[in-house]
Enzyme design. Structure first.
Site, PDB file in Angstrom:
ATOM      1  N   HIS A 140       0.819  -1.213   0.000  1.00  0.00           N
ATOM      2  CA  HIS A 140       0.000   0.000   0.000  1.00  0.00           C
ATOM      3  C   HIS A 140       0.853   1.263   0.000  1.00  0.00           C
ATOM      4  CE1 HIS A 140      -3.656   2.112   0.103  1.00  0.00           C
ATOM      5  NE2 HIS A 140      -4.347   1.348   0.930  1.00  0.00           N
ATOM      6  N   CYS A 141       2.102   1.178   0.398  1.00  0.00           N
ATOM      7  CA  CYS A 141       2.960   2.371   0.330  1.00  0.00           C
ATOM      8  C   CYS A 141       3.268   2.748  -1.112  1.00  0.00           C
ATOM      9  CB  CYS A 141       4.258   2.154   1.108  1.00  0.00           C
ATOM     10  SG  CYS A 141       5.457   1.071   0.298  1.00  0.00           S
TER      11      CYS A 141
END
Length: 527
Positions: A140-141
């Site tokens: 998700h980063c």
């Protein structure tokens, strides 16, 4: 090469022995339309080699600052070892949804290797009727919903015949291999950030204070609304804030410390039914989707004798940049973006409303209020909250803070996400995609269940991820989603005027003495 934002770095910091912070999807394909009649790992690898330059998140890796003194940097890795990222497996017989979900749950629980680009793909054979599945996860980063759609755009085609993709520009002779920032450069940047951090934190605090009454946990503080109004006035924005419903999340079995295990389930409803209900009651499809989730969660909580007398509170991610083109509708190119440009709306789910028609109206009203408030809010509040904490402290403290939040009481009960998708069939290496079930993250602070859905072709496909110690019967949730859809469709036949349908739901069809309202009920929370 660029540095991660505070929000991107937070997705790294939240990971722990019990939390993995990647998003994923499970696509099921019919390979009979492909030239070879199959979907093979070799064909997938060839496709990735041809189109990797179009998907920046798949070729970027992290360069860490020594001792975690500052946020990491992204560095381009043109020599990605695709073989290390693409796995292949065959399910045991009979190759049904249960076997597929068990395999996906196992790999979804594992964290990604941070020494390589942060993604992984699993080609899954052995499904019934010769179908093949592809599970793909990306940290998700590195992506949000829009960049995730762009990755799909690079891989999928509008017909069984793969489209022509322009090759990357030829590299200059003997290019120097990409290098991370030098040690002195990173330390100098860390020192500079340490100096300016207090100023940045104050600015972030001022912006966040303007939306204090719309931020989970903080909205429960005394006079949060008055503080938000005063902060806006000081910033030169004297407009009155739109009213928002109470956002105090009740305690449920979903909320509390989670384990490292995951369970997943898949479900679908016809998109035509969602649109029919939306048109009949003069609302958007997302209002119907949120009502389906509210109804399914209410049914689950009733079945476990744990329905609170207050509505559940959900976080709804919102993209802050233009959505990607539907896969295959343009030239399938991405723009090199890596990272997140998202915020979140916080809204009640009306799980405390018994009658389905009234629940539908209540969800629509709550979501409308959340949208009105979001329209005038500082949409960067999620970034601002993350930016208040220095990276060196965040990396150590975030898992502990999330754990304590799970023990003390959640700011939200769960995350619900709805991703609009393409309305026509798409193909991977010639194989037709039959369904696409997105999967998200569960954490101690945001609840041991997440519900994500995506529209595709004529379907609305759900992916439910849970911690099995919180939700031991994940497939019942997708069953309740289907029941909730049937319930709304039945309203159309029983309430032709569509004014205020009030048909009793199945859980109400019992004698009055057996239908005790949940007010004051002691919830059963799993250990």
């Amino acid at each position: 090469m660029r540095q991660l934002t505070a929000l991107d770095a937070q997705f790294l910091s939240v990971e722990s022995a019990t939390t993995a912070a990647h998003v994923a999807g499970v696509a099921v394909f019919d390979p009979s339309s492909s030239p070879s009649g199959d979907l093979t790992r070799e064909a997938l690898l060839a496709l990735l080699r041809e189109r990797l330059h179009l998907a920046a998140p798949l070729r970027m890796r992290l360069a860490d600052v020594p001792f975690g003194l500052d946020r990491p940097y992204w560095i381009d890795d043109p020599d990605v070892d695709l073989g290390a990222h693409v796995r292949e497996t065959t399910l045991p017989a009979p190759g049904g949804e249960g076997e597929l979900a068990a395999y996906v749950a196992d790999v979804h629980a594992r964290r990604l290797d941070r020494s390589r680009p942060l993604w992984e793909a699993h080609l899954i054979h052995g499904l019934a009727d010769g179908r093949v599945a592809l599970y793909m996860k990306v940290h998700h980063c590195a992506i949000d919903g829009v960049t995730g759609s762009e990755i799909l755009t690079t891989l999928l085609d509008p017909s069984p015949q793969p489209r022509l993709v322009e090759a990357p520009a030829p590299a200059s002779p003997s290019p120097a291999p990409p290098q991370p920032p030098g040690l002195l450069t990173m330390l100098a940047g860390a020192i500079t950030r340490t100096i300016v951090q207090p100023v940045e934190a104050l600015c972030s605090l001022a912006r966040a204070a303007a939306d204090l009454d719309a931020i989970p946990v903080l909205s429960a503080l005394p006079d949060a609304r008055l503080v938000a109004q005063a902060a806006r006035a000081l910033a030169g924005d004297p407009r009155r804030l739109p009213e928002t419903p109470p956002l105090a999340a009740p305690r449920t079995p979903f909320n509390g410390p989670i384990s490292a295990a995951r369970a997943v389930a898949f479900g679908s409803v016809p998109l035509a039914e969602v649109r029919r209900v939306a048109r009949a009651f003069g609302m958007g499809p997302n209002d119907v989707v949120m009502t389906l989730c509210a109804s399914a969660l209410r049914r689950w909580l009733l079945a476990h004798d744990a329905l609170p007398d207050r509505p559940l509170v959900a976080a709804v991610p919102v993209a802050l940049r233009a959505t990607a083109a539907s896969p295959g509708t343009a030239d399938g190119t991405a723009d090199g973006r890596v990272g997140n440009r998202i915020s979140a709306m916080i809204t009640p789910l009306a799980t405390d409303v018994a009658r389905p028609g009234e629940r539908l109206a209540a969800v629509r009203a709550a979501l409308g209020a959340a949208k009105r408030r979001f329209a005038v809010s500082h949409r960067s509040w999620l970034d601002d909250v993350c930016a208040m904490v220095p990276n060196a402290f965040a990396a150590l403290a975030t898992p502990l803070v999330f754990r304590l939040a799970g023990v003390a009481g959640a700011g939200v009960n769960l995350v619900v996400s709805n991703v609009p998708g393409p309305r026509r069939p798409l193909y991977l290496c010639g194989a037709r995609m039959l369904s696409y079930h997105p999967l998200s993250v569960v954490t101690d602070a945001t609840g041991g269940i997440s519900i994500t859905c995506a529209s595709y072709d004529d379907r609305l496909d759900f992916g439910v991820v849970v911690c099995p110690t919180r939700v031991p019967d994940v497939w019942s949730v997708t069953g309740h989603l289907r029941e909730a859809m049937d319930e709304l469709v039945a309203l159309l036949d029983e309430a032709p005027q569509h004014g205020n349908p009030g048909r009793e739901s199945p859980e109400e069809r019992q004698e009055p003495e057996e239908r005790e309202e949940p007010e004051g009920r002691q919830e059963k929370v799993p250990a």
